[in-house]
Scaffold this active site. Structure first.
Site: not given
Ligand code: GAR
Length: 220
Positions: A15, A68, A93-94, A110, A112, A144, A146-147
């Site tokens: 965190g 999920r 991390m999901r 997000n 990254h 969106d 996707g990953v």
């Protein structure tokens, strides 16, 4: 005074990004307030950070759900009950489903720890070192279906040094994460983020980056 942007922060780990957002809110450098912190991990350090800051936090453990989608529906309803306006994934991390994405269109961001579209997914600091890239960094993007594929809002670049290991590179990247994530949130608070297809425009546009980076440095 205008209303503050209501943030819902999702975190699975230590965190430090959450902490940086807490600190910016406390310093009044963000026109935002964190109305809820949600973690899928009961042991997440992020929960203690929320509690220390007096922010309501909840555990929604993905292990308690068989799909999920069921997990995501529960998270969405918790965010909606808290009247969240911007969902901030901070080390969450999901993988999230379309159910979640469509509940907050263009309102989930997000961070990254790589320069997308290079190195999506997990363990990306290690992958960057193994690949031998000379630069890496961090990317804030819209989420969106996707990953790590959503439209890019902001990136920061750091050099990868010859004696780096995954921890030293991760630490160098984190310093930049803590700067750009609050900055992007403030752009949302100012309603300056516009999305057209894959492109994100900041309106009015801030100054563009200047200068070229070369690593190893040229010696002239
Ligand atoms: C950060 O480096 C963040 O970019 C990364 O996890 C770390 C969380 O650190 N996120 C991802 O890899 C998302 N796929 P923190 O818990 O100290 O903020």
């Amino acid at each position: 005074m205008t209303d503050k942007l209501r943030l819902g922060i999702l975190a699975s780990g230590g965190g430090t990004n959450l902490q940086s957002i807490i600190d910016h809110c406390a310093a009044n450098s963000l026109d935002a307030e964190i109305v809820t912190v949600i973690s899928n991990n009961p042991d997440a350090g992020a929960l203690a950070r929320a509690s220390n800051a007096g922010i309501p936090a909840q555990i929604i453990n993905h292990r308690d759900f068989s799909t999920r989608d069921e997990f995501d529906r529960t998270v969405v309803s918790a965010l909606q009950s808290a009247q969240v306006e911007l969902v901030v994934l901070a080390g969450f991390m999901r993988i999230i489903t379309d159910t979640f994405v469509t509940a907050f269109p263009n309102r989930i961001i997000n961070i990254h720890p790589a320069l997308l579209p290079a190195f999506p997914g997990l363990n990306v600091q290690r992958k960057a070192i193994e690949y031998g890239v000379r630069f890496s960094g961090c990317t804030v993007h819209l989420v969106d279906g996707g990953v790590d594929t959503g439209p890019i809002i902001m990136q920061a670049v750091v050099p990868v040094l010859t004696d780096d290991n995954e921890d030293t590179l991760a630490a160098r990247i984190l310093v930049q994460e803590h700067k750009i994530y609050p900055r992007v949130i403030q752009l949302f608070a100012e309603n300056r983020v516009k999305v057209t297809g894959r492109h994100v425009y900041i309106d009015p546009a801030p100054q563009a980056a200047s200068g070229v980076l070369v690593n190893p440095a040229l010696d002239d």
